[in-house]
Structure formats: C-alpha cells, structure tokens
Design a protein around this motif. Structure first.
Motif, PDB file in Angstrom:
ATOM      1  N   PRO A  87       0.822  -1.214   0.000  1.00 58.12           N
ATOM      2  CA  PRO A  87       0.000   0.000   0.000  1.00 58.12           C
ATOM      3  C   PRO A  87       0.859   1.270   0.000  1.00 58.12           C
ATOM      4  O   PRO A  87       1.950   1.304   0.549  1.00 58.12           O
ATOM      5  CB  PRO A  87      -0.796  -0.103   1.295  1.00 58.12           C
ATOM      6  N   VAL A  88       0.323   2.301  -0.626  1.00 55.71           N
ATOM      7  CA  VAL A  88       1.005   3.588  -0.733  1.00 55.71           C
ATOM      8  C   VAL A  88       0.030   4.662  -0.270  1.00 55.71           C
ATOM      9  O   VAL A  88      -1.177   4.527  -0.455  1.00 55.71           O
ATOM     10  CB  VAL A  88       1.412   3.857  -2.199  1.00 55.71           C
ATOM     11  N   GLU A  89       0.559   5.722   0.325  1.00 53.18           N
ATOM     12  CA  GLU A  89      -0.279   6.831   0.734  1.00 53.18           C
ATOM     13  C   GLU A  89       0.132   8.087  -0.012  1.00 53.18           C
ATOM     14  O   GLU A  89       1.302   8.274  -0.332  1.00 53.18           O
ATOM     15  CB  GLU A  89      -0.151   7.082   2.241  1.00 53.18           C
TER      16      GLU A  89
ATOM     17  N   LEU B 105      -4.842   9.662   1.115  1.00 51.95           N
ATOM     18  CA  LEU B 105      -5.459   8.589   0.345  1.00 51.95           C
ATOM     19  C   LEU B 105      -4.602   7.345   0.507  1.00 51.95           C
ATOM     20  O   LEU B 105      -3.374   7.412   0.429  1.00 51.95           O
ATOM     21  CB  LEU B 105      -5.518   8.948  -1.143  1.00 51.95           C
ATOM     22  N   ARG B 106      -5.241   6.213   0.758  1.00 51.99           N
ATOM     23  CA  ARG B 106      -4.533   4.936   0.857  1.00 51.99           C
ATOM     24  C   ARG B 106      -4.763   4.201  -0.451  1.00 51.99           C
ATOM     25  O   ARG B 106      -5.889   3.838  -0.773  1.00 51.99           O
ATOM     26  CB  ARG B 106      -5.037   4.134   2.043  1.00 51.99           C
ATOM     27  N   LEU B 107      -3.689   4.003  -1.190  1.00 57.62           N
ATOM     28  CA  LEU B 107      -3.763   3.384  -2.513  1.00 57.62           C
ATOM     29  C   LEU B 107      -3.113   2.007  -2.481  1.00 57.62           C
ATOM     30  O   LEU B 107      -2.176   1.771  -1.725  1.00 57.62           O
ATOM     31  CB  LEU B 107      -3.080   4.293  -3.536  1.00 57.62           C
TER      32      LEU B 107
ATOM     33  N   SER C 253       1.650   2.564  -8.656  1.00 64.99           N
ATOM     34  CA  SER C 253       1.154   3.104  -9.929  1.00 64.99           C
ATOM     35  C   SER C 253      -0.173   3.855  -9.760  1.00 64.99           C
ATOM     36  O   SER C 253      -0.529   4.693 -10.596  1.00 64.99           O
ATOM     37  CB  SER C 253       0.990   1.981 -10.957  1.00 64.99           C
ATOM     38  N   ASP C 254      -0.900   3.593  -8.677  1.00 65.10           N
ATOM     39  CA  ASP C 254      -2.160   4.284  -8.423  1.00 65.10           C
ATOM     40  C   ASP C 254      -1.953   5.760  -8.084  1.00 65.10           C
ATOM     41  O   ASP C 254      -2.869   6.561  -8.215  1.00 65.10           O
ATOM     42  CB  ASP C 254      -2.941   3.614  -7.288  1.00 65.10           C
TER      43      ASP C 254
ATOM     44  N   GLY D  33     -13.723   3.326  -6.214  1.00 66.36           N
ATOM     45  CA  GLY D  33     -12.279   3.231  -6.336  1.00 66.36           C
ATOM     46  C   GLY D  33     -11.546   4.532  -6.037  1.00 66.36           C
ATOM     47  O   GLY D  33     -11.901   5.287  -5.142  1.00 66.36           O
ATOM     48  N   ILE D  34     -10.483   4.759  -6.800  1.00 72.22           N
ATOM     49  CA  ILE D  34      -9.635   5.929  -6.613  1.00 72.22           C
ATOM     50  C   ILE D  34     -10.446   7.202  -6.810  1.00 72.22           C
ATOM     51  O   ILE D  34     -10.284   8.179  -6.079  1.00 72.22           O
ATOM     52  CB  ILE D  34      -8.428   5.884  -7.576  1.00 72.22           C
TER      53      ILE D  34
END
Length: 72
Positions: free
Chosen positions: A2-4, A12-14, A18-19, A57-58
């Motif tokens: 996960p990326v923030e 945002l928690r992605l 790539s998100d 989603g995003i």
C-alpha cells in the motif's frame, strides 16, 4: 504494498505505487471541472458527482478529498 498520498490535506490509501499517478490525474481533472464549473455531459455538479460515485475506487477517494461528496 500500500502507498499513501495527500490531496488537499486528506490522506489517500492506494493499493499500488502506480495508483499515485492515476490519483493525481483524477485530481487534476476534477480540480479543472470545479474551477471551470464544467460538468458536461452531466446537467449539474450534483448529477456528475452522483454518477462518478457509482464508479468508486480511486475516483471516490479523490472526490472525498476535494470535498465533492459533502455537497451531493
């Protein structure tokens, strides 16, 4: 892993690194529509937000960060 990322003070928690690029692109798109008050092909801002909310989603996370969901 996960990326923030942060948009207008909201984290945002992605799911993927790539998100981040996708979230930035969506945020720029929404910010342009807000600034120009351009909601085409929808009749109104409310109609646009309602339709985009269904996509989830995003997009949904970005709309929340930009405060679009508070108005719907």
């Amino acid at each position: 892993m996960p990326v923030e990322m942060v948009i207008e003070g909201t984290t945002l928690r992605l799911a993927r690194r790539s998100d981040v690029a996708v979230a930035r692109r969506v945020a720029v798109h929404f910010q342009r529509r807000i600034a120009e008050d351009d909601w085409r092909p929808y009749r109104s801002r409310e109609d646009a937000v309602r339709a985009w909310t269904q996509l989830g989603g995003i997009r949904l996370q970005v709309m929340e960060a930009l405060g679009l969901l508070n108005e719907a």
